[in-house]
Write an enzyme that holds these catalytic residues in place. Structure first.
Site, PDB file in Angstrom:
ATOM      1  N   ARG A  89      21.917  45.843  40.999  1.00 58.07           N
ATOM      2  CA  ARG A  89      20.457  45.647  41.098  1.00 58.07           C
ATOM      3  C   ARG A  89      19.715  46.960  40.873  1.00 58.07           C
ATOM      4  O   ARG A  89      18.513  46.966  40.625  1.00 58.07           O
ATOM      5  CB  ARG A  89      20.089  45.059  42.465  1.00 58.07           C
ATOM      6  CG  ARG A  89      20.536  43.609  42.603  1.00 58.07           C
ATOM      7  CD  ARG A  89      20.255  43.078  43.976  1.00 58.07           C
ATOM      8  NE  ARG A  89      20.993  43.813  45.002  1.00 58.07           N
ATOM      9  CZ  ARG A  89      21.061  43.478  46.277  1.00 58.07           C
ATOM     10  NH1 ARG A  89      20.424  42.416  46.704  1.00 58.07           N
ATOM     11  NH2 ARG A  89      21.760  44.208  47.136  1.00 58.07           N
ATOM     12  N   GLU A 110      49.708  38.518  26.861  1.00 58.77           N
ATOM     13  CA  GLU A 110      49.228  39.031  25.577  1.00 58.77           C
ATOM     14  C   GLU A 110      49.696  40.475  25.450  1.00 58.77           C
ATOM     15  O   GLU A 110      50.435  40.967  26.304  1.00 58.77           O
ATOM     16  CB  GLU A 110      47.693  38.924  25.481  1.00 58.77           C
ATOM     17  CG  GLU A 110      46.958  39.631  26.610  1.00 58.77           C
ATOM     18  CD  GLU A 110      45.431  39.492  26.555  1.00 58.77           C
ATOM     19  OE1 GLU A 110      44.879  39.115  25.515  1.00 58.77           O
ATOM     20  OE2 GLU A 110      44.808  39.799  27.589  1.00 58.77           O
ATOM     21  N   LYS A 145      35.632  40.015  28.209  1.00 57.91           N
ATOM     22  CA  LYS A 145      35.903  41.258  27.468  1.00 57.91           C
ATOM     23  C   LYS A 145      35.005  42.351  28.056  1.00 57.91           C
ATOM     24  O   LYS A 145      33.978  42.712  27.496  1.00 57.91           O
ATOM     25  CB  LYS A 145      35.674  41.050  25.968  1.00 57.91           C
ATOM     26  CG  LYS A 145      36.435  42.059  25.116  1.00 57.91           C
ATOM     27  CD  LYS A 145      36.561  41.599  23.690  1.00 57.91           C
ATOM     28  CE  LYS A 145      36.955  42.720  22.763  1.00 57.91           C
ATOM     29  NZ  LYS A 145      38.274  43.308  23.000  1.00 57.91           N
TER      30      LYS A 145
HETATM   31  N1  PXG Z   1      43.449  40.393  23.782  1.00 56.67           N
HETATM   32  C1  PXG Z   1      42.723  41.456  24.196  1.00 56.67           C
HETATM   33  C2  PXG Z   1      42.898  41.959  25.585  1.00 56.67           C
HETATM   34  C3  PXG Z   1      41.822  42.070  23.311  1.00 56.67           C
HETATM   35  O1  PXG Z   1      41.106  43.116  23.704  1.00 56.67           O
HETATM   36  C4  PXG Z   1      42.490  40.471  21.606  1.00 56.67           C
HETATM   37  C5  PXG Z   1      43.342  39.888  22.537  1.00 56.67           C
HETATM   38  C6  PXG Z   1      42.392  39.859  20.247  1.00 56.67           C
HETATM   39  O2  PXG Z   1      41.127  39.191  20.118  1.00 56.67           O
HETATM   40  P1  PXG Z   1      40.372  39.048  18.723  1.00 56.67           P
HETATM   41  O3  PXG Z   1      39.150  38.304  19.064  1.00 56.67           O
HETATM   42  O4  PXG Z   1      40.093  40.439  18.216  1.00 56.67           O
HETATM   43  O5  PXG Z   1      41.272  38.300  17.838  1.00 56.67           O
HETATM   44  C7  PXG Z   1      41.711  41.575  21.993  1.00 56.67           C
HETATM   45  C8  PXG Z   1      40.773  42.205  21.030  1.00 56.67           C
HETATM   46  C9  PXG Z   1      41.000  48.159  19.596  1.00 56.67           C
HETATM   47  C10 PXG Z   1      40.596  46.757  19.427  1.00 56.67           C
HETATM   48  O6  PXG Z   1      40.207  49.020  19.195  1.00 56.67           O
HETATM   49  C11 PXG Z   1      40.895  45.824  20.382  1.00 56.67           C
HETATM   50  C12 PXG Z   1      40.496  44.502  20.179  1.00 56.67           C
HETATM   51  C13 PXG Z   1      39.833  44.145  19.069  1.00 56.67           C
HETATM   52  C14 PXG Z   1      39.530  45.125  18.144  1.00 56.67           C
HETATM   53  C15 PXG Z   1      39.918  46.440  18.314  1.00 56.67           C
HETATM   54  O7  PXG Z   1      42.078  48.409  20.112  1.00 56.67           O
HETATM   55  N2  PXG Z   1      40.809  43.614  21.141  1.00 56.67           N
END
Ligand code: PXG
Length: 299
Positions: A108, A188, A155
């Site tokens: 806040r 993941e 995210k």
């Molecule tokens: N799991 C996690 C925890 C992520 O952060 C993905 C899966 C894949 O999601 P997308 O929507 O991109 O298919 C992510 C995505 C980096 C970088 O700079 C990390 C992500 C995306 C782009 C760049 O390491 N993470």
């Protein structure tokens, strides 16, 4: 790109990189209190931009952060950042922080969130040789936060969970780490979703694992199904991964990346398998279709 500095978007204005700064009192910095997206443009088209913006607003809603712009304004700000920098193939980092507050953690005290857009030129993130060979992985000792904790379905700017796993991968001389969910099933990788191929079927962890709902992963499911593969969401054990015919990671940065070994167990043939190759090829075609994104320069 010329020698010119990148122009960074902060709250409606553009600043040269060396002058692009936010307050040390910003709760994004002090507490990891904020949300972000990693987005990519291919040949002048921002891949799945609308989906990324939707996910950003979903993350923001979950942490009760009111983004001070409409989704359309946000899309336009991303496109304008790319235009200002003359970019066609780019990696885009969109960050919304809680904003400037005091040293206490009460949100806040932060009246205005900050929106930051960074776009950098990007041609090829991974060498094709690395992709052919595939990734060596370890299973990290650090588990994903559970879905009733700082879940990675959101995210958020809290990536310490992934960074700890990445440090373990670095220490082990591996390329990447697999993170387990609180029940010991595969969740993941540090910034990628995971799929395994077994007996001609694809398997991927369910949403209850607490993985980020990846935009690349959802495209991969669609492509795999069009190719006639059944895609099954189920809890996957480490032993099942060791004995998979093929396994691969998906993500904005990684695109489709084969896994060649996990904890020194060879996966399948220990290189890119035929199903992964077929899916990778279709995915690359898909990224080049202008209908799958929003054009930067009109169109
Ligand atoms: N799991 C996690 C925890 C992520 O952060 C993905 C899966 C894949 O999601 P997308 O929507 O991109 O298919 C992510 C995505 C980096 C970088 O700079 C990390 C992500 C995306 C782009 C760049 O390491 N993470």
């Amino acid at each position: 790109m010329s020698e010119r500095e990148l122009l960074i978007y902060i709250d409606g204005k553009f600043y040269p990189e060396s002058e692009a700064k936010i307050s040390v009192f910003d709760h994004g910095f002090l507490y990891g209190d904020g949300v972000f997206e990693g987005i990519r443009s291919y040949n002048g088209v921002v891949f799945k931009l609308k989906e990324h913006i939707d996910r950003l607003y979903n993350s923001a809603k979950a942490i009760m952060l009111d983004i001070p712009m409409t989704k359309d304004e946000m899309i336009e700000a991303v496109l304008e950042t790319l235009r200002k920098n003359g970019l066609k193939d780019a990696y885009i980092r969109l960050v919304v922080t809680r904003g400037k507050g005091d040293l206490g953690l009460d949100p806040r005290k932060c009246p205005k969130p900050s929106v930051i857009i960074i776009a950098v030129p990007l041609l090829q993130l991974y060498d094709e040789k690395v992709r052919e060979r595939g990734m060596s992985m370890i299973v990290s000792w650090v588990r994903r936060d559970s879905v009733d904790a700082t879940t990675h379905e959101i995210k958020s700017l809290n990536y310490l969970n992934s960074i700890l796993a990445k440090i373990e991968a670095n220490n082990a001389g591996a390329d990447e780490a697999i993170i387990l969910d609180p029940n010991g099933f595969i969740c993941e990788a540090t910034g990628e979703n995971i799929f395994i191929v077994k007996d001609g079927k694809l398997f991927t962890p369910p949403s209850t694992s607490g993985a980020l709902p990846g935009i690349t992963a959802s495209v991969i499911k669609e492509i795999a199904q069009k190719l006639g593969y059944q895609v099954i969401e189920k809890g996957i054990t480490v032993a099942e991964l060791y004995n998979a015919d093929e396994a691969f990671l998906t993500g904005t940065a990684a695109e489709v990346m084969p896994i060649r070994e996990v904890n020194k167990r060879q996966i399948g043939e220990g290189k890119m398998g035929p199903v992964t190759r077929q899916i990778l090829e279709k995915f690359m075609e898909y990224t080049r279709d202008p209908n799958n994104g929003i054009p930067i320069y009109g169109g």
